[in-house]
Design a protein around this motif. Structure first.
Motif, short mmCIF file in Angstrom:
data_model
loop_
_atom_site.label_atom_id
_atom_site.label_comp_id
_atom_site.label_asym_id
_atom_site.label_seq_id
_atom_site.Cartn_x
_atom_site.Cartn_y
_atom_site.Cartn_z
N ALA A 159 5.98 -6.67 -5.10
CA ALA A 159 5.73 -7.08 -3.72
C ALA A 159 4.24 -7.09 -3.40
O ALA A 159 3.73 -8.06 -2.82
CB ALA A 159 6.46 -6.14 -2.76
N PHE A 160 3.53 -6.05 -3.79
CA PHE A 160 2.11 -5.97 -3.46
C PHE A 160 1.27 -6.92 -4.31
O PHE A 160 0.28 -7.48 -3.83
CB PHE A 160 1.61 -4.54 -3.61
N ARG A 161 1.67 -7.10 -5.57
CA ARG A 161 0.94 -8.07 -6.40
C ARG A 161 1.13 -9.49 -5.89
O ARG A 161 0.26 -10.34 -6.06
CB ARG A 161 1.39 -7.97 -7.86
N SER A 162 2.27 -9.74 -5.26
CA SER A 162 2.52 -11.07 -4.67
C SER A 162 1.91 -11.20 -3.28
O SER A 162 2.10 -12.22 -2.63
CB SER A 162 4.03 -11.31 -4.60
N ARG A 163 1.24 -10.14 -2.83
CA ARG A 163 0.56 -10.10 -1.53
C ARG A 163 1.53 -10.36 -0.38
O ARG A 163 1.19 -11.01 0.61
CB ARG A 163 -0.59 -11.11 -1.49
N ILE A 164 2.72 -9.82 -0.53
CA ILE A 164 3.68 -9.87 0.57
C ILE A 164 3.32 -8.77 1.55
O ILE A 164 3.17 -7.61 1.17
CB ILE A 164 5.12 -9.69 0.04
N LYS A 165 3.19 -9.11 2.80
CA LYS A 165 2.77 -8.12 3.78
C LYS A 165 3.35 -8.48 5.14
O LYS A 165 3.99 -9.52 5.32
CB LYS A 165 1.24 -8.04 3.86
N GLY A 166 3.10 -7.62 6.10
CA GLY A 166 3.51 -7.88 7.46
C GLY A 166 5.02 -7.91 7.64
O GLY A 166 5.77 -7.16 6.99
N VAL A 167 5.47 -8.79 8.49
CA VAL A 167 6.89 -8.86 8.83
C VAL A 167 7.72 -9.27 7.62
O VAL A 167 8.89 -8.87 7.49
CB VAL A 167 7.12 -9.83 10.01
#
Length: 375
Positions: A159-167
């Motif tokens: 998730a973080f490597r894919s830069r998924i963030k926020g909502v």
């Protein structure tokens, strides 16, 4: 004329806790280790100062919830990552403890067989592979840490490597816990299906329902919560903690300064999951049950509500929020069971609109105004 630059001023070194905070920690230890055991075990039941078994169990349960709220504050209040799936890690820790407690039942179950009753009912002849070390207390306690931690690490890595963030990140975490809940509802997974684990008899070969064991679990839970708070306070005061707060405030700037936000977010995300797993493991033997409902999205949303109501980014705030919301829930569900959910929703809306810094923020604001008036 050359500009005159301001002279750098060295900030005073800040300790782990100030004198007042250490006094509060010591007072909390005295309450957990001395006062509550005396009021419950020594003071007669007819006395006005007697602390009932129900109240001891309720406080112990809320302390487990407070650990989850504290873990939520580390990732949401200090790192800016809102998780709506931390109930999953709490439940996984509970299930790891529950597996050991089910093995401790032995042949004392309804069917008088060495296997848990739900396995006998389903006509299973042997334990599933994931029950291989469930009769070992040490092995299961390691799994309490490893299972939530490993799942959080794998999920967070992608998730973080894919830069998924926020909502988007919040929605994905909610979907993860919902999928896990549906999985654990299935009987063939070997986790008791809809009923989960219950009817525990012993822990470490000692009866689990005795007053002494109940108080021992209470003291361990209280000391663990206090220890987690002190550790979290130390963590956020380190360079690591300051980087977390920088990521929360301006992640792109952190990247430009040479730091890797992924490593920091992944590590604090995994740590918070482990904290929830430990809370779940302490919760199960005291409440006496663990089932898939602990993984419901609503349970994870409540963790965020505790942090928001108490005041995120303060560490003590989420603990206060957990006690306030669950104490009110315990009273409202008895006095006004039909309107409890409306109260919870109204409380969250009110805090969002009028108390953005939560109960602790309001207290600090009032204390500051009081100091100004006295001055």
């Amino acid at each position: 004329m050359s500009a005159v630059l301001p002279t750098p001023v060295a900030l005073p070194a800040k300790g782990l806790l100030n004198a007042r905070s250490w006094s509060a920690v010591f007072a909390a230890l005295v309450v957990v280790v001395v006062l509550v055991p005396v009021l419950n075990l020594v003071v007669p039941a007819g006395s006005a100062f007697h602390m009932s078994d129900y109240l001891v169990q309720l406080v112990a349960k809320i302390m487990c919830y407070a650990m989850c709220a504290l873990a939520m504050d580390l990732i949401w209040g200090y790192t800016g990552i809102l998780s709506l799936g931390h109930g999953l890690f709490f439940a996984l820790g509970g299930y790891m403890m529950g597996m050991y407690l089910m093995r401790q039942i032995g042949s004392d179950g309804q069917y008088r067989m060495p296997m848990p009753d739900f396995m006998v009912f389903l006509n299973w002849k042997e334990f599933p592979w994931h029950w291989a070390v469930s009769d070992s207390f040490i092995a299961q306690m390691l799994l309490v840490v490893l299972v939530p931690g490993l799942l959080a690490f794998v999920f967070g890595y992608f998730a973080f490597r894919s830069r998924i963030k926020g909502v988007y990140f919040s929605i994905i975490t909610q979907a993860l816990t919902y999928a896990a809940m549906l999985l654990f509802f299935r009987n063939e997974t070997g986790f008791g299906g809809n009923n989960g684990f219950t009817d525990f008899k012993r822990i470490l070969d000692q009866p689990i329902a005795t007053p002494g064991m109940r108080m021992t679990l209470f003291v361990i839970t209280g000391c663990t919560l206090i220890g987690m708070f002190v550790f979290a306070r130390w963590l956020v005061g380190t360079k690591y903690g300051r980087v977390l707060q920088a990521i929360r405030d301006a992640e792109s700037r952190v990247m430009f300064t040479g730091y890797n936000p992924v490593a920091y977010k992944l590590s604090i995300w995994t740590l918070s999951a482990v904290m929830c797993g430990i809370a779940g493991a302490l919760y199960v033997p005291q409440v006496g049950i663990i089932n898939p409902s602990e993984m419901s999205p609503a349970a994870s949303i409540e963790i965020a509500i505790w942090a928001a109501v108490g005041g995120r980014g303060t560490l003590i705030g989420p603990i206060v929020g957990a006690f306030f919301v669950n104490g009110a829930k315990s009273w409202f569900t008895q006095a006004f069971p039909e309107v409890w959910l409306y109260f919870l929703g109204a409380l969250f809306i009110a805090v969002t609109l009028f108390l953005p810094q939560g109960i602790v923020g309001l207290f600090r604001k009032l204390r500051g105004k009081g100091g100004e008036e006295r001055a």
